[in-house]
Design a protein around this motif. Structure first.
Motif, PDB file in Angstrom:
ATOM      1  N   GLU A   1       0.815  -1.222   0.000  1.00 39.17           N
ATOM      2  CA  GLU A   1       0.000   0.000   0.000  1.00 39.17           C
ATOM      3  C   GLU A   1       0.848   1.271   0.000  1.00 39.17           C
ATOM      4  O   GLU A   1       0.637   2.188   0.784  1.00 39.17           O
ATOM      5  N   ARG A   2       1.790   1.342  -0.896  1.00 39.14           N
ATOM      6  CA  ARG A   2       2.632   2.527  -1.061  1.00 39.14           C
ATOM      7  C   ARG A   2       2.058   3.404  -2.164  1.00 39.14           C
ATOM      8  O   ARG A   2       1.308   2.948  -3.014  1.00 39.14           O
ATOM      9  N   THR A   3       2.460   4.660  -2.188  1.00 40.56           N
ATOM     10  CA  THR A   3       2.031   5.564  -3.251  1.00 40.56           C
ATOM     11  C   THR A   3       2.715   5.158  -4.557  1.00 40.56           C
ATOM     12  O   THR A   3       3.754   4.487  -4.539  1.00 40.56           O
ATOM     13  N   PRO A   4       2.164   5.540  -5.697  1.00 36.64           N
ATOM     14  CA  PRO A   4       2.787   5.156  -6.970  1.00 36.64           C
ATOM     15  C   PRO A   4       4.231   5.626  -7.108  1.00 36.64           C
ATOM     16  O   PRO A   4       5.071   4.909  -7.662  1.00 36.64           O
ATOM     17  N   GLU A   5       4.529   6.805  -6.599  1.00 35.56           N
ATOM     18  CA  GLU A   5       5.904   7.316  -6.706  1.00 35.56           C
ATOM     19  C   GLU A   5       6.873   6.440  -5.927  1.00 35.56           C
ATOM     20  O   GLU A   5       7.955   6.087  -6.420  1.00 35.56           O
ATOM     21  N   ILE A   6       6.497   6.090  -4.705  1.00 39.14           N
ATOM     22  CA  ILE A   6       7.351   5.237  -3.873  1.00 39.14           C
ATOM     23  C   ILE A   6       7.449   3.838  -4.482  1.00 39.14           C
ATOM     24  O   ILE A   6       8.514   3.223  -4.471  1.00 39.14           O
ATOM     25  N   ALA A   7       6.337   3.341  -5.025  1.00 36.31           N
ATOM     26  CA  ALA A   7       6.348   2.017  -5.640  1.00 36.31           C
ATOM     27  C   ALA A   7       7.289   1.971  -6.843  1.00 36.31           C
ATOM     28  O   ALA A   7       8.018   0.993  -7.036  1.00 36.31           O
ATOM     29  N   ILE A   8       7.288   3.025  -7.654  1.00 38.97           N
ATOM     30  CA  ILE A   8       8.185   3.072  -8.820  1.00 38.97           C
ATOM     31  C   ILE A   8       9.641   3.137  -8.370  1.00 38.97           C
ATOM     32  O   ILE A   8      10.511   2.451  -8.927  1.00 38.97           O
ATOM     33  N   LEU A   9       9.923   3.925  -7.355  1.00 37.31           N
ATOM     34  CA  LEU A   9      11.292   3.992  -6.826  1.00 37.31           C
ATOM     35  C   LEU A   9      11.716   2.640  -6.247  1.00 37.31           C
ATOM     36  O   LEU A   9      12.857   2.210  -6.426  1.00 37.31           O
ATOM     37  N   PHE A  10      10.790   1.986  -5.563  1.00 34.14           N
ATOM     38  CA  PHE A  10      11.072   0.658  -5.017  1.00 34.14           C
ATOM     39  C   PHE A  10      11.356  -0.333  -6.140  1.00 34.14           C
ATOM     40  O   PHE A  10      12.309  -1.117  -6.071  1.00 34.14           O
ATOM     41  N   GLY A  11      10.548  -0.311  -7.191  1.00 32.48           N
ATOM     42  CA  GLY A  11      10.762  -1.202  -8.330  1.00 32.48           C
ATOM     43  C   GLY A  11      12.091  -0.943  -9.009  1.00 32.48           C
ATOM     44  O   GLY A  11      12.799  -1.879  -9.399  1.00 32.48           O
ATOM     45  N   THR A  12      12.453   0.318  -9.140  1.00 27.35           N
ATOM     46  CA  THR A  12      13.741   0.669  -9.738  1.00 27.35           C
ATOM     47  C   THR A  12      14.893   0.149  -8.889  1.00 27.35           C
ATOM     48  O   THR A  12      15.872  -0.398  -9.425  1.00 27.35           O
ATOM     49  N   ALA A  13      14.772   0.295  -7.583  1.00 23.89           N
ATOM     50  CA  ALA A  13      15.825  -0.185  -6.684  1.00 23.89           C
ATOM     51  C   ALA A  13      15.947  -1.701  -6.746  1.00 23.89           C
ATOM     52  O   ALA A  13      17.067  -2.247  -6.752  1.00 23.89           O
ATOM     53  N   VAL A  14      14.822  -2.405  -6.818  1.00 19.77           N
ATOM     54  CA  VAL A  14      14.861  -3.870  -6.896  1.00 19.77           C
ATOM     55  C   VAL A  14      15.472  -4.311  -8.225  1.00 19.77           C
ATOM     56  O   VAL A  14      16.294  -5.232  -8.270  1.00 19.77           O
ATOM     57  N   GLY A  15      15.105  -3.652  -9.318  1.00 15.98           N
ATOM     58  CA  GLY A  15      15.690  -3.983 -10.617  1.00 15.98           C
ATOM     59  C   GLY A  15      17.187  -3.727 -10.651  1.00 15.98           C
ATOM     60  O   GLY A  15      17.955  -4.528 -11.201  1.00 15.98           O
ATOM     61  N   ALA A  16      17.619  -2.620 -10.047  1.00 18.78           N
ATOM     62  CA  ALA A  16      19.054  -2.307  -9.998  1.00 18.78           C
ATOM     63  C   ALA A  16      19.798  -3.310  -9.130  1.00 18.78           C
ATOM     64  O   ALA A  16      20.909  -3.744  -9.483  1.00 18.78           O
ATOM     65  N   SER A  17      19.198  -3.690  -8.011  1.00 16.20           N
ATOM     66  CA  SER A  17      19.870  -4.676  -7.156  1.00 16.20           C
ATOM     67  C   SER A  17      19.934  -6.042  -7.841  1.00 16.20           C
ATOM     68  O   SER A  17      20.892  -6.789  -7.656  1.00 16.20           O
ATOM     69  N   MET A  18      18.930  -6.343  -8.654  1.00 14.85           N
ATOM     70  CA  MET A  18      18.969  -7.577  -9.449  1.00 14.85           C
ATOM     71  C   MET A  18      20.145  -7.530 -10.434  1.00 14.85           C
ATOM     72  O   MET A  18      20.824  -8.528 -10.654  1.00 14.85           O
ATOM     73  N   GLY A  19      20.397  -6.358 -10.999  1.00 21.14           N
ATOM     74  CA  GLY A  19      21.543  -6.182 -11.884  1.00 21.14           C
ATOM     75  C   GLY A  19      22.860  -6.413 -11.168  1.00 21.14           C
ATOM     76  O   GLY A  19      23.776  -7.042 -11.707  1.00 21.14           O
ATOM     77  N   VAL A  20      22.956  -5.916  -9.942  1.00 23.20           N
ATOM     78  CA  VAL A  20      24.176  -6.118  -9.154  1.00 23.20           C
ATOM     79  C   VAL A  20      24.382  -7.596  -8.869  1.00 23.20           C
ATOM     80  O   VAL A  20      25.494  -8.125  -8.988  1.00 23.20           O
ATOM     81  N   VAL A  21      23.316  -8.295  -8.520  1.00 21.53           N
ATOM     82  CA  VAL A  21      23.417  -9.730  -8.234  1.00 21.53           C
ATOM     83  C   VAL A  21      23.865 -10.497  -9.476  1.00 21.53           C
ATOM     84  O   VAL A  21      24.740 -11.372  -9.402  1.00 21.53           O
ATOM     85  N   VAL A  22      23.304 -10.168 -10.621  1.00 17.09           N
ATOM     86  CA  VAL A  22      23.664 -10.867 -11.859  1.00 17.09           C
ATOM     87  C   VAL A  22      25.118 -10.599 -12.232  1.00 17.09           C
ATOM     88  O   VAL A  22      25.852 -11.514 -12.600  1.00 17.09           O
ATOM     89  N   VAL A  23      25.545  -9.355 -12.135  1.00 15.74           N
ATOM     90  CA  VAL A  23      26.929  -9.020 -12.480  1.00 15.74           C
ATOM     91  C   VAL A  23      27.900  -9.693 -11.529  1.00 15.74           C
ATOM     92  O   VAL A  23      28.924 -10.246 -11.951  1.00 15.74           O
ATOM     93  N   ARG A  24      27.587  -9.686 -10.237  1.00 15.70           N
ATOM     94  CA  ARG A  24      28.488 -10.331  -9.273  1.00 15.70           C
ATOM     95  C   ARG A  24      28.542 -11.840  -9.484  1.00 15.70           C
ATOM     96  O   ARG A  24      29.591 -12.453  -9.331  1.00 15.70           O
ATOM     97  N   SER A  25      27.413 -12.439  -9.833  1.00 12.44           N
ATOM     98  CA  SER A  25      27.433 -13.889 -10.051  1.00 12.44           C
ATOM     99  C   SER A  25      28.154 -14.237 -11.361  1.00 12.44           C
ATOM    100  O   SER A  25      28.778 -15.278 -11.471  1.00 12.44           O
ATOM    101  N   ARG A  26      28.074 -13.357 -12.344  1.00 12.61           N
ATOM    102  CA  ARG A  26      28.727 -13.612 -13.636  1.00 12.61           C
ATOM    103  C   ARG A  26      30.230 -13.449 -13.541  1.00 12.61           C
ATOM    104  O   ARG A  26      30.991 -14.248 -14.073  1.00 12.61           O
ATOM    105  N   PHE A  27      30.668 -12.406 -12.874  1.00 14.42           N
ATOM    106  CA  PHE A  27      32.098 -12.099 -12.831  1.00 14.42           C
ATOM    107  C   PHE A  27      32.744 -12.509 -11.518  1.00 14.42           C
ATOM    108  O   PHE A  27      33.923 -12.253 -11.310  1.00 14.42           O
TER     109      PHE A  27
END
Length: 91
Positions: free
Chosen positions: A57-83
């Motif tokens: 039950e977050r506002t749309p702005e907070i939800a979008i920021l949360f989604g962006t942070a989760v997507g970016a952290s997913m990128g960090v996990v993938v890069v660290r696991s690859r390299f």
């Protein structure tokens, strides 16, 4: 002006898909790469944003920021696991 002409939810979905299509065109057209890896980050961020908006039950702005942070952290996990934590791009 847009809500008077076009249904806002449809407009939001169309803009999201246009962003996805632009990224796909950039990868295939200019870079010549066939990779669906960006779909993983896009889907993860979209799912996290929807989850934050509906279940948490977050506002749309907070939800979008949360989604962006989760997507970016997913990128960090993938890069660290690859390299393996190395800073180098060589395998």
């Amino acid at each position: 002006m847009a809500p008077l002409v076009v249904y806002p939810i449809f407009l939001m979905k169309a803009l999201c898909l246009a962003l996805f299509a632009s990224a796909f065109h950039l990868l295939l057209g200019y870079a010549g790469l066939l990779s669906f890896g960006h779909a993983m980050f896009f889907g993860t961020a979209a799912y996290a944003a929807a989850h934050a908006a509906k279940s948490l039950e977050r506002t749309p702005e907070i939800a979008i920021l949360f989604g962006t942070a989760v997507g970016a952290s997913m990128g960090v996990v993938v890069v660290r696991s690859r390299f393996g934590g190395r800073g180098s791009t060589s395998p």
